[in-house]
Design an enzyme around this catalytic site. Structure first.
Site, mmCIF file in Angstrom:
data_model
loop_
_atom_site.group_PDB
_atom_site.id
_atom_site.type_symbol
_atom_site.label_atom_id
_atom_site.label_comp_id
_atom_site.label_asym_id
_atom_site.label_seq_id
_atom_site.Cartn_x
_atom_site.Cartn_y
_atom_site.Cartn_z
ATOM 1 N N ARG A 133 2.334 -97.592 23.865
ATOM 2 C CA ARG A 133 3.478 -96.843 24.411
ATOM 3 C C ARG A 133 4.794 -97.616 24.232
ATOM 4 N NH1 ARG A 133 1.953 -94.940 30.096
ATOM 5 N NH2 ARG A 133 0.042 -94.189 29.153
ATOM 6 N N ASP A 157 1.354 -87.505 21.089
ATOM 7 C CA ASP A 157 0.496 -87.518 22.274
ATOM 8 C C ASP A 157 -0.919 -87.161 21.847
ATOM 9 O OD1 ASP A 157 0.666 -87.515 25.427
ATOM 10 O OD2 ASP A 157 -0.718 -85.919 24.858
ATOM 11 N N TYR A 208 -9.609 -83.403 29.668
ATOM 12 C CA TYR A 208 -8.363 -82.643 29.874
ATOM 13 C C TYR A 208 -8.629 -81.145 29.778
ATOM 14 C CZ TYR A 208 -5.054 -86.558 29.800
ATOM 15 O OH TYR A 208 -4.336 -87.676 30.119
#
Lengths: 348, 348
Positions: free
Chosen positions: B26, B75, B155
């Protein structure tokens, strides 16, 4: 065989037993309809600090499943609130502290903690539970508990639950001295709090270092282990047994072993082989089942329970438990399947 | 010594190098004021799917800190959205999926995924980044990435971020077949997605199994490892290097090693000794520093960085990195201290 000494305590001592004792963390809780019944319209703190309610809630799982231990219904933040930090619990969010620790001056309220005076309801809950179970033919053990200084300190710094522990770790690495001093006063407070619990009737206590597992091995050695070690030493010097649980702490098992508690409670992130090779044979092991298995089917639950029992059953000094508190939507049919599997498991 | 091959790739191959390469997860993100500048008034998806913005954001950390790798700004849910699951990102909450996977019929949209067609902006971002860094004297490696099937599946079942994974685990233990079939189609999709990234210019890719660490060793073996293993095999058969990261996965290191990726990215919940003893010498190691050390002081940061370098520097095939993505409030002075410490660390 002395039936007056609870099976769980005999297992912890490595005495000859004929079946594996069991209880499970958060066994008095929301997965039980009778718990939700008592809670209706009342806050968590209202029932927790009311000896009638807390007694009844502590007894509920025993009536249904006859486990080998009951644990007083309370929260690790109880002594923190009693020491003078106003807090409440919000559904889904957990505890919200209305004051946080910012500086050395904030530590004073934790000093000279008189546990029996600060938490008379805890004394009463334990006394009543002990009186209730004492006459039972093979009576369960009565467990008290406390949070570890590291875990309590992180609540006091974050002001509540957190996923990332940004404030806690900022404090560790920036205000290191403050964090260590806070942990030190919390260790004193916790020793006093646990000694009171033994006086009130607890047979053993469990230290919950719920957040200890967020630390690297080196940071755990610096910021948590010295304080739980001090508590463990004090309890054992008083001749009483203590169980250590570090949430998500499988990487810290060697250090937990080094603190020489009477038992170590494992989460599910470790194999039996890994655990058995790192823990001295005179220390009991507890746990290792993923609590979310209870969101599956009775068939899968039986299979998973059996796997844990077979892996640890070959060791004396084992207590069946979940690796973390039972979750609110656990199916009662699954809990039943787990309990039956444990009770009917034959030790060779 | 071939300076045309990026230092990071040479380190992964175990070639002779004169300093330890570094990047951090990140690294293009909210701790950088220039990132927040670009993001102002725009959603995460708007900048991520816009090649101008995503290119610029990917380059930002390199300009400031000259790391040895850049990673495309994207992402792990990008291919999921591209496959047809509407989703958006909310500040603090993370991704919110407008559709979840409930049954076999929901798997069809992930089949026959044409990555270049579905994500043309990813192709363009990688191509432009590669063109930009290619002429640099000692050019950084260009990294692509994807989520692991287990993480993507959770998810898709939870509908977003979660702390407890109750729905995911209910699915594992109740709808086992559905979960395995979902993971299987996601593995196919991911192989296609990563092959596209290599075609567009990536030197290496990292698989993020961000949630794999919630699993016990036995459940990881059942529900995650077979699928990341299949992806790793496919990438390596294509002659390309792949890094495996399992968040909170120190208890799974032996199994990660067994999948034979080119490198394993460690979090901070493990000592160097534990890691070195479990990972084959031909597999590179990456990471191990707690990212929240960067919430402390430059002095503490230097000390902690040095500890990691000294512990792993004796091993060839090591890449300095954080154990998790850098946090938004990391002090730039601390990041600077970390980077300087790595760059000036002399290999014996």
């Amino acid at each position: 065989m002395n039936n007056k000494i609870p099976l769980l305590l005999r297992a912890m001592r490595g005495e000859q037993i004929d079946r594996i004792p069991f209880w499970y963390m958060r066994q008095a809780g929301r997965y039980l309809p009778e718990y939700n019944e008592i809670r209706r319209g009342k806050s968590f703190i209202e029932v927790m600090e009311n000896p009638d309610h807390a007694f009844e809630i502590s007894m509920q799982p025993l009536r249904r499943f006859q486990m080998d231990a009951i644990i007083m219904f309370s929260d690790i933040l109880t002594p923190i609130r009693a020491a003078g930090i106003p807090l409440h619990f919000e559904e889904k969010k957990g505890p919200v502290l209305e004051k946080t620790v910012q500086s050395e001056a904030d530590l004073d309220i934790f000093r000279n903690f008189d546990a029996a005076k600060a938490c008379p309801y805890v004394v009463e809950i334990l006394q009543r539970l002990r009186a209730e179970i004492e006459p039972l033919p093979s009576r369960p053990a009565l467990l008290g508990f406390a949070g570890a200084p590291f875990t309590l300190a992180s609540y006091l710094i974050e002001g509540g639950s957190t996923q990332k522990f940004e404030k806690t770790k900022a404090c560790l690495f920036k205000d290191t001295e403050l964090f260590l001093r806070l942990s030190d006063v919390l260790a004193d407070l916790t020793i006093e709090y646990l000694k009171m619990q033994f006086k009130a009737g607890a047979d053993a206590v469990q230290i919950f270092d719920s957040w200890g597992g967020i630390l690297s091995p080196a940071h755990y050695a610096e910021f948590s282990a010295p304080f739980t070690k001090r508590i463990i030493d004090a309890i054992r010097q008083a001749g009483k047994p203590v169980i250590l649980f570090v949430g998500n702490g499988s990487h810290l098992l060697g250090q937990m072993n080094g603190q020489k508690p009477d038992a170590i409670s494992l989460d599910w992130r470790i194999t039996a082989d890994q655990a058995l090779s790192q823990v001295d044979s005179e220390i009991a092991l507890q746990g290792n089942m993923d609590p979310l298995v209870l969101y599956g089917t009775p068939e899968r639950t039986r299979k998973e329970t059996l796997k844990v029992l077979e892996a640890f059953g070959r060791r004396s000094r084992y207590i069946f438990n979940l690796g973390h508190g039972i979750h609110p939507a656990s199916g009662l049919d699954n809990v039943q399947a787990m309990v039956e599997t444990v009770k009917s498991f034959k030790l060779a």
